[in-house]
Design a protein around this motif. Structure first.
Motif, short mmCIF file in Angstrom:
data_model
loop_
_atom_site.label_atom_id
_atom_site.label_comp_id
_atom_site.label_asym_id
_atom_site.label_seq_id
_atom_site.Cartn_x
_atom_site.Cartn_y
_atom_site.Cartn_z
N TYR A 11 37.90 90.04 78.79
CA TYR A 11 39.30 89.78 78.35
C TYR A 11 39.55 90.59 76.85
O TYR A 11 40.45 91.40 76.63
N LEU A 12 38.51 90.37 75.86
CA LEU A 12 38.46 90.96 74.66
C LEU A 12 37.68 92.35 74.56
O LEU A 12 38.09 93.04 73.78
N GLY A 13 36.57 92.24 75.25
CA GLY A 13 35.69 93.46 75.21
C GLY A 13 36.27 94.84 75.56
O GLY A 13 36.20 95.92 74.82
N ASN A 32 27.75 93.30 83.07
CA ASN A 32 27.07 92.72 84.24
C ASN A 32 28.08 92.37 85.37
O ASN A 32 27.75 91.88 86.40
N PHE A 33 29.32 92.30 84.94
CA PHE A 33 30.35 91.97 85.68
C PHE A 33 30.35 90.46 86.03
O PHE A 33 30.87 89.74 87.14
N ALA A 34 29.59 89.51 85.13
CA ALA A 34 29.40 88.08 85.47
C ALA A 34 30.71 87.71 85.55
O ALA A 34 31.02 86.66 86.45
N ARG A 35 31.65 87.93 84.77
CA ARG A 35 32.91 87.32 84.64
C ARG A 35 33.78 87.45 85.99
O ARG A 35 34.35 86.47 86.40
N ASP A 74 22.49 93.76 82.90
CA ASP A 74 22.49 92.40 82.41
C ASP A 74 21.76 92.25 81.17
O ASP A 74 20.60 92.76 80.97
N LEU A 75 22.15 91.51 80.14
CA LEU A 75 21.40 91.42 78.87
C LEU A 75 20.32 90.64 78.81
O LEU A 75 19.20 90.50 77.93
N THR A 76 20.06 89.59 79.83
CA THR A 76 18.98 88.91 80.13
C THR A 76 17.80 89.57 80.55
O THR A 76 16.71 89.23 80.72
N ALA A 97 29.28 89.60 74.98
CA ALA A 97 28.72 89.61 76.39
C ALA A 97 28.16 88.06 76.67
O ALA A 97 26.78 88.04 76.93
N GLU A 98 28.92 87.05 76.84
CA GLU A 98 28.35 85.63 76.86
C GLU A 98 29.43 85.07 77.96
O GLU A 98 30.60 85.28 78.06
N GLN A 99 28.69 83.94 78.54
CA GLN A 99 29.45 83.12 79.22
C GLN A 99 30.51 82.18 78.21
O GLN A 99 29.78 81.43 77.74
N ARG A 100 31.57 82.31 78.33
CA ARG A 100 32.54 81.82 77.30
C ARG A 100 33.27 80.62 77.44
O ARG A 100 34.32 80.08 76.60
N SER A 101 33.33 79.85 78.66
CA SER A 101 34.21 78.85 78.81
C SER A 101 33.40 77.35 78.61
O SER A 101 32.32 77.19 79.47
N LYS A 141 28.38 89.90 65.96
CA LYS A 141 28.20 89.03 67.13
C LYS A 141 29.54 87.98 67.09
O LYS A 141 29.97 87.38 66.11
N LEU A 142 29.98 87.64 68.33
CA LEU A 142 31.02 86.77 68.65
C LEU A 142 30.62 85.35 68.54
O LEU A 142 29.90 84.96 69.66
N GLY A 143 30.89 84.70 67.57
CA GLY A 143 30.65 83.35 67.68
C GLY A 143 31.85 82.55 67.87
O GLY A 143 32.92 83.00 68.37
N PHE A 180 28.48 72.52 75.91
CA PHE A 180 26.99 73.31 75.88
C PHE A 180 27.41 74.49 75.76
O PHE A 180 26.53 75.33 75.07
N TYR A 181 28.54 75.14 76.17
CA TYR A 181 28.82 76.40 75.64
C TYR A 181 28.79 76.68 74.24
O TYR A 181 28.20 77.52 73.67
N HIS A 182 29.62 75.87 73.38
CA HIS A 182 29.85 75.97 72.11
C HIS A 182 28.44 75.73 71.27
O HIS A 182 28.12 76.43 70.52
N ASN A 207 33.01 83.78 63.76
CA ASN A 207 33.26 82.48 64.13
C ASN A 207 34.87 82.44 64.54
O ASN A 207 35.48 82.17 63.86
N GLN A 208 35.08 82.93 65.89
CA GLN A 208 36.44 83.19 66.14
C GLN A 208 37.19 81.98 66.64
O GLN A 208 36.75 81.02 67.38
N GLY A 209 38.36 81.77 66.43
CA GLY A 209 39.21 80.88 66.93
C GLY A 209 39.79 81.00 68.25
O GLY A 209 39.19 82.07 69.08
N ILE A 210 40.69 80.52 69.04
CA ILE A 210 41.19 80.55 70.22
C ILE A 210 42.06 81.88 70.27
O ILE A 210 42.92 81.87 69.27
N VAL A 211 41.67 82.84 71.12
CA VAL A 211 42.42 83.92 71.09
C VAL A 211 43.85 83.76 72.02
O VAL A 211 43.67 83.07 73.17
N TYR A 212 44.95 84.13 71.78
CA TYR A 212 46.22 84.29 72.82
C TYR A 212 46.68 85.64 72.85
O TYR A 212 46.58 86.49 71.77
N THR A 227 44.19 94.40 80.44
CA THR A 227 42.85 93.29 80.28
C THR A 227 43.37 92.19 80.95
O THR A 227 44.48 91.85 81.39
N ARG A 228 42.17 91.37 81.60
CA ARG A 228 42.31 90.21 82.18
C ARG A 228 43.11 89.02 81.43
O ARG A 228 43.07 89.01 80.10
N PHE A 229 43.68 88.20 82.28
CA PHE A 229 44.53 86.88 81.77
C PHE A 229 44.29 85.67 82.47
O PHE A 229 44.76 85.69 83.39
#
Ligand code: NAD
Ligand code: USQ
Length: 406
Positions: A11-13, A32-35, A74-76, A97-101, A141-143, A180-182, A207-212, A227-229
């Motif tokens: 979405y943001l990348g 890695n197309f995880a999203r 994959d970053l792992t 590149a993280e699981q963000r939900s 780094k996106l926190g 657990f994500y945060h 340390n980013q807030g919620i994006v719209y 981009t995705r929505f």
């Protein structure tokens, strides 16, 4: 600059990669197309159709004459991470590149473990690769603002001066994350700060807030650059969700009283903030934190703004809060460092909300009403989702498909 955007298919990348490319930087994207796999797993889809990464890159070259270099992996996987750094030789790495939900991480044990392994191990591999390949690379780094939680005192930008029993020190601001994500972001922050201290790396934790929002000047140039929505109950964020709900006549899903206050920002400001961070690198060994949001609102205020902006009737449904969070609380967070670097924010107003409603309206036929209500409950250790049995990454392996796709 040579800038590598990790999570560049997200979405943001993706819009960040295009923005940086258009601003004259040499850009590579890693994903890695995880999203896209979470969509398969959850049975949902981006509201706005999105082209495959390879197609996006080709269209960008046709439209702009500029190249963005894709790296699929994959970053792992530490070997992959080092190889990309050696091949691309970035001066800055923007790490999305993280699981963000938060809800995804709270589905059950498997999803919590997946989220923390994916995020913490990916970032740790990156820190090692930077230290080994080129310690002068600036890690952006996106926190998340959610690292701080909602304390009953003012939130500072990363650090707080504490006087305790007559002695004073500047310490990392206390963290009270809400999922657990945060928490994975908090663990990342600690690892990054430590790596800066021991290896002399340089990093900015945003340390980013919620994006719209969904549209940026670059993504609007061609439908295949969109981009995705996300609007579903797991990946959709609050204001984007409310816009879609208004358009399809679904009552706005305010959780609890709606007194939860959060920092927010326009997607176009995400791109600007990331570039400002890249252009103003910290010193060797410096770990710094910017609070990346422009305004704060309660959830109830956001709902009311959507009600006011939508020309038709919109109802508000106050649902029992599926999360464990304070519904009424003090909230005042500092956010001056990006403004000091020159950020000129796009503030939330009726025009912005109307453009969000227009995106939703154009794609209303694609909305699956069954995906809207929240399905993940914080108090339950195993939420019953139709697909929650399948582990992340065990669906189609899109990254392998892409690497064999001529
Ligand atoms: P997104 O899920 O759309 O994008 C993340 C991308 O990273 C995806 O394309 C995904 O496939 C990729 N990815 C995930 N794990 C990976 C791995 N191990 N290896 C390679 N690629 C991997 O998310 P987004 O909304 O664009 O958010 C990007 C970043 O910004 C995240 O770190 C998120 O925590 C942070 N953030 C987002 C928001 C928001 O409102 N969207 C707010 C604050 C912070
Ligand atoms: N909420 C509702 N109704 C909804 C959806 C959400 O009332 O339909 C409430 C939530 O309970 C919460 C607030 O709105 O109080 C925000 O929820 P969200 O889903 O919009 O955002 P969140 O889960 O916090 O996560 C999002 C991104 C995450 C990022 C974070 C920034 O998904 O990647 O880190 O925003 S922050 O909130 O600052 O931590």
């Amino acid at each position: 600059m040579r800038i590598l955007v990790l999570g560049g298919d997200g979405y943001l990348g993706w819009p960040t990669a295009l923005h940086l490319s258009r601003r004259g930087h040499d850009v590579g994207v890693v994903d890695n197309f995880a999203r896209r796999q979470y969509d398969f797993e959850m049975g949902v889809d981006s509201l706005v159709p999105i082209a495959r990464l390879q197609r996006r890159v080709r269209v960008w070259e046709e439209v702009s004459g500029l190249q963005v270099e894709p790296f699929i992996g994959d970053l792992t996987d530490p070997t992959f991470v080092s190889r990309v750094l050696v091949e691309f030789r970035p001066e800055a790495i923007v790490h999305f590149a993280e699981q963000r939900s938060a809800p995804y991480s709270m589905i059950d044990q498997k999803h919590a473990v997946y989220t923390q392994v994916n995020n913490v191990v990916g970032t740790l591999n990156l820190l090692y690769a930077i230290a080994d390949v080129d310690p002068s690379i600036h890690l952006v780094k996106l926190g998340t603002m959610g690292e701080y939680g909602t304390p009953n005192i003012d939130i500072e930008e990363g650090f707080i001066e504490i006087t305790h029993r007559g002695r004073t020190d500047v310490m990392p601001y206390p963290k009270q994350p809400g999922s657990f994500y945060h928490l994975s972001k908090v663990h990342d922050s600690h690892n990054i700060m430590f790596a800066c201290r021991i290896w002399g790396l340089r990093s900015t934790d945003l340390n980013q807030g919620i994006v719209y929002g969904q549209e940026t000047p670059e993504t609007k140039l061609h439908p295949d650059l969109a981009t995705r929505f996300d609007y579903d109950g797991v990946f959709g964020t609050v204001l984007n969700r409310f816009a879609v709900q208004a358009v399809v006549g679904h009552p706005l899903t305010v959780y609890g009283t709606g007194g939860q206050t959060r920092g927010m920002l326009d997607i176009r400001d995400t791109l600007a903030c990331v570039e400002l961070a890249c252009l103003n690198a910290p010193a060797e060994g410096e770990y710094r934190v910017f609070n990346q949001f422009t305004e704060s609102f309660t959830v109830a205020q956001l709902a009311q703004m959507v009600v006011d902006a939508y020309p038709g009737r919109v109802d508000i449904d106050y649902l029992d809060d599926p999360r464990v969070e304070k519904e009424e609380h003090y909230y005042r967070a500092a956010h001056t460092k990006l403004l000091d670097l020159g950020l000129v924010p796009h503030l939330l107003n009726q025009v912005t909300i109307s453009s969000l409603l227009a995106v939703a309206d154009r794609n209303r036929e694609r909305v699956d009403p069954a995906a809207i209500r929240p399905t993940v409950h914080w108090r339950s250790t195993a939420s019953t989702l139709p697909t929650a049995g399948s582990a992340p990454g065990t669906g189609r392996d899109l990254a392998s498909e892409a690497s064999t796709d001529s």
